[in-house]
Scaffold this motif. Structure first.
Motif, PDB file in Angstrom:
ATOM      1  N   ASP A 106     -27.967 -51.188  18.572  1.00  0.00           N
ATOM      2  CA  ASP A 106     -28.219 -49.753  18.497  1.00  0.00           C
ATOM      3  C   ASP A 106     -29.415 -49.363  19.372  1.00  0.00           C
ATOM      4  OD1 ASP A 106     -28.839 -47.125  17.772  1.00  0.00           O
ATOM      5  OD2 ASP A 106     -28.558 -47.474  15.626  1.00  0.00           O
ATOM      6  N   ALA A 107     -29.128 -48.737  20.499  1.00  0.00           N
ATOM      7  CA  ALA A 107     -30.183 -48.356  21.448  1.00  0.00           C
ATOM      8  C   ALA A 107     -31.147 -47.345  20.844  1.00  0.00           C
ATOM      9  CB  ALA A 107     -29.566 -47.809  22.736  1.00  0.00           C
ATOM     10  N   ILE A 108     -30.631 -46.375  20.134  1.00  0.00           N
ATOM     11  CA  ILE A 108     -31.499 -45.327  19.573  1.00  0.00           C
ATOM     12  C   ILE A 108     -32.450 -45.915  18.538  1.00  0.00           C
ATOM     13  CG2 ILE A 108     -31.523 -43.153  18.273  1.00  0.00           C
ATOM     14  CD1 ILE A 108     -30.661 -43.056  21.305  1.00  0.00           C
ATOM     15  N   ALA A 109     -31.973 -46.791  17.703  1.00  0.00           N
ATOM     16  CA  ALA A 109     -32.862 -47.429  16.716  1.00  0.00           C
ATOM     17  C   ALA A 109     -33.956 -48.220  17.418  1.00  0.00           C
ATOM     18  CB  ALA A 109     -32.047 -48.333  15.786  1.00  0.00           C
ATOM     19  N   GLU A 110     -33.600 -48.947  18.469  1.00  0.00           N
ATOM     20  CA  GLU A 110     -34.605 -49.746  19.188  1.00  0.00           C
ATOM     21  C   GLU A 110     -35.599 -48.854  19.926  1.00  0.00           C
ATOM     22  OE1 GLU A 110     -36.630 -53.169  20.663  1.00  0.00           O
ATOM     23  OE2 GLU A 110     -35.478 -52.681  18.874  1.00  0.00           O
ATOM     24  N   ILE A 111     -35.125 -47.801  20.573  1.00  0.00           N
ATOM     25  CA  ILE A 111     -36.037 -46.884  21.269  1.00  0.00           C
ATOM     26  C   ILE A 111     -36.975 -46.217  20.268  1.00  0.00           C
ATOM     27  CG2 ILE A 111     -36.205 -44.786  22.670  1.00  0.00           C
ATOM     28  CD1 ILE A 111     -33.520 -45.647  23.973  1.00  0.00           C
ATOM     29  N   MET A 122     -43.565 -45.161  28.039  1.00  0.00           N
ATOM     30  CA  MET A 122     -42.343 -45.862  28.397  1.00  0.00           C
ATOM     31  C   MET A 122     -41.524 -44.954  29.304  1.00  0.00           C
ATOM     32  SD  MET A 122     -41.058 -47.396  24.730  1.00  0.00           S
ATOM     33  CE  MET A 122     -40.593 -45.797  24.119  1.00  0.00           C
ATOM     34  N   THR A 123     -40.828 -45.550  30.259  1.00  0.00           N
ATOM     35  CA  THR A 123     -39.891 -44.786  31.070  1.00  0.00           C
ATOM     36  C   THR A 123     -38.487 -45.255  30.736  1.00  0.00           C
ATOM     37  OG1 THR A 123     -40.115 -46.348  32.909  1.00  0.00           O
ATOM     38  CG2 THR A 123     -41.517 -44.380  32.957  1.00  0.00           C
ATOM     39  N   VAL A 124     -37.546 -44.340  30.827  1.00  0.00           N
ATOM     40  CA  VAL A 124     -36.146 -44.665  30.603  1.00  0.00           C
ATOM     41  C   VAL A 124     -35.389 -44.309  31.866  1.00  0.00           C
ATOM     42  CG1 VAL A 124     -35.657 -42.449  29.447  1.00  0.00           C
ATOM     43  CG2 VAL A 124     -34.136 -44.401  29.087  1.00  0.00           C
ATOM     44  N   GLY A 125     -34.521 -45.220  32.301  1.00  0.00           N
ATOM     45  CA  GLY A 125     -33.719 -44.982  33.488  1.00  0.00           C
ATOM     46  C   GLY A 125     -32.269 -45.279  33.216  1.00  0.00           C
ATOM     47  N   GLY A 126     -31.435 -44.485  33.827  1.00  0.00           N
ATOM     48  CA  GLY A 126     -29.998 -44.599  33.626  1.00  0.00           C
ATOM     49  C   GLY A 126     -29.528 -43.407  32.832  1.00  0.00           C
ATOM     50  N   ALA A 127     -28.607 -42.662  33.395  1.00  0.00           N
ATOM     51  CA  ALA A 127     -28.188 -41.392  32.795  1.00  0.00           C
ATOM     52  C   ALA A 127     -27.549 -41.564  31.418  1.00  0.00           C
ATOM     53  CB  ALA A 127     -27.238 -40.665  33.744  1.00  0.00           C
ATOM     54  N   THR A 128     -26.776 -42.614  31.207  1.00  0.00           N
ATOM     55  CA  THR A 128     -26.105 -42.792  29.920  1.00  0.00           C
ATOM     56  C   THR A 128     -27.113 -43.099  28.821  1.00  0.00           C
ATOM     57  OG1 THR A 128     -24.112 -43.553  31.049  1.00  0.00           O
ATOM     58  CG2 THR A 128     -24.306 -44.080  28.706  1.00  0.00           C
ATOM     59  N   LEU A 129     -27.999 -44.056  29.077  1.00  0.00           N
ATOM     60  CA  LEU A 129     -29.024 -44.394  28.088  1.00  0.00           C
ATOM     61  C   LEU A 129     -29.948 -43.215  27.843  1.00  0.00           C
ATOM     62  CD1 LEU A 129     -30.438 -46.483  26.285  1.00  0.00           C
ATOM     63  CD2 LEU A 129     -31.759 -47.185  28.303  1.00  0.00           C
ATOM     64  N   ALA A 130     -30.414 -42.583  28.920  1.00  0.00           N
ATOM     65  CA  ALA A 130     -31.305 -41.424  28.767  1.00  0.00           C
ATOM     66  C   ALA A 130     -30.600 -40.288  28.040  1.00  0.00           C
ATOM     67  CB  ALA A 130     -31.806 -40.968  30.129  1.00  0.00           C
ATOM     68  N   GLY A 131     -29.306 -40.106  28.304  1.00  0.00           N
ATOM     69  CA  GLY A 131     -28.556 -39.057  27.612  1.00  0.00           C
ATOM     70  C   GLY A 131     -28.528 -39.277  26.107  1.00  0.00           C
ATOM     71  N   ALA A 132     -28.353 -40.520  25.686  1.00  0.00           N
ATOM     72  CA  ALA A 132     -28.376 -40.830  24.250  1.00  0.00           C
ATOM     73  C   ALA A 132     -29.760 -40.551  23.666  1.00  0.00           C
ATOM     74  CB  ALA A 132     -27.965 -42.283  24.026  1.00  0.00           C
ATOM     75  N   ALA A 133     -30.805 -40.937  24.391  1.00  0.00           N
ATOM     76  CA  ALA A 133     -32.172 -40.673  23.925  1.00  0.00           C
ATOM     77  C   ALA A 133     -32.456 -39.175  23.898  1.00  0.00           C
ATOM     78  CB  ALA A 133     -33.173 -41.396  24.817  1.00  0.00           C
ATOM     79  N   MET A 134     -31.913 -38.462  24.870  1.00  0.00           N
ATOM     80  CA  MET A 134     -32.081 -37.009  24.931  1.00  0.00           C
ATOM     81  C   MET A 134     -31.438 -36.345  23.706  1.00  0.00           C
ATOM     82  SD  MET A 134     -30.946 -34.704  28.239  1.00  0.00           S
ATOM     83  CE  MET A 134     -31.263 -36.070  29.331  1.00  0.00           C
TER      84      MET A 134
END
Length: 188
Positions: A106-111, A122-134
């Motif tokens: 789970d990326a959101i739980a880890e972020i 922290m920086t986040v790169g990659g549209a899919t991952l950043a979109g989930a964080a957004m």
């Protein structure tokens, strides 16, 4: 709490990649734009990558400082890239190297866990991952280097959201080639 920053180059019509994952629309960055991104990366204590951007970055930067004609800024970027801790989010990769660890869950739980910890931004790169964080409301700052080109479609910088996100303008800078860098902070 750590700050999470999402920043990338994008087209005037809002895409980080044109159709077919084509990122060639920007051409080589000006020395000023490259220096801007180098300074941005130096300020990061941890970089979060989605699989596609990880594969792009890890195919070049581990040895980017050893390439013929590498500029001093490229040499510094490669060294900084290798030294900065990284987390790669992927359910398909078997392993990662270069001071990175792989997270397949789970990326959101880890972020969220990483944001709650100590350390620098922290920086986040990659549209899919950043979109989930957004969508999860985890992005604190957006850094956008807008290039004067229209591609008509592809991978958007911003993902669809469930509601509005109000932002405050933090910086605007015009660079050679008509690139405009803007930074926005999320209102909390």
């Amino acid at each position: 709490m750590r700050k999470l920053i999402y920043g990338m180059n994008l087209t005037l019509d809002g895409y980080v990649a044109a159709a077919g994952d084509d990122i060639g629309w920007g051409g080589p960055p000006s020395p000023e734009l490259f220096q801007y991104w180098l300074d941005h990366e130096r300020a990061s204590g941890l970089t979060l990558y989605g699989r596609k951007l990880w594969e792009t970055m890890s195919s070049y930067w581990p040895t980017g400082d050893q390439r013929p004609g590498a500029t001093p800024a490229e040499i510094e970027f490669a060294r900084n890239w290798r030294d900065t801790p990284k987390v790669v989010f992927s359910s398909t990769l078997d392993g990662v190297g270069w001071n990175a660890r792989l997270v397949g869950g789970d990326a959101i739980a880890e972020i969220t866990r990483l944001k709650a910890g100590g350390g620098g931004p922290m920086t986040v790169g990659g549209a899919t991952l950043a979109g989930a964080a957004m969508r999860a409301g985890l992005i604190d700052e957006y850094v956008i280097a807008t290039h004067p080109v229209l591609v008509g479609g592809g991978t958007p910088f911003f993902s669809a959201l469930d509601g509005w996100v109000r932002l405050d303008l933090l910086e605007t800078r015009t660079l050679p080639g008509g690139v405009v860098v803007t930074r926005y902070g999320t209102r909390r």
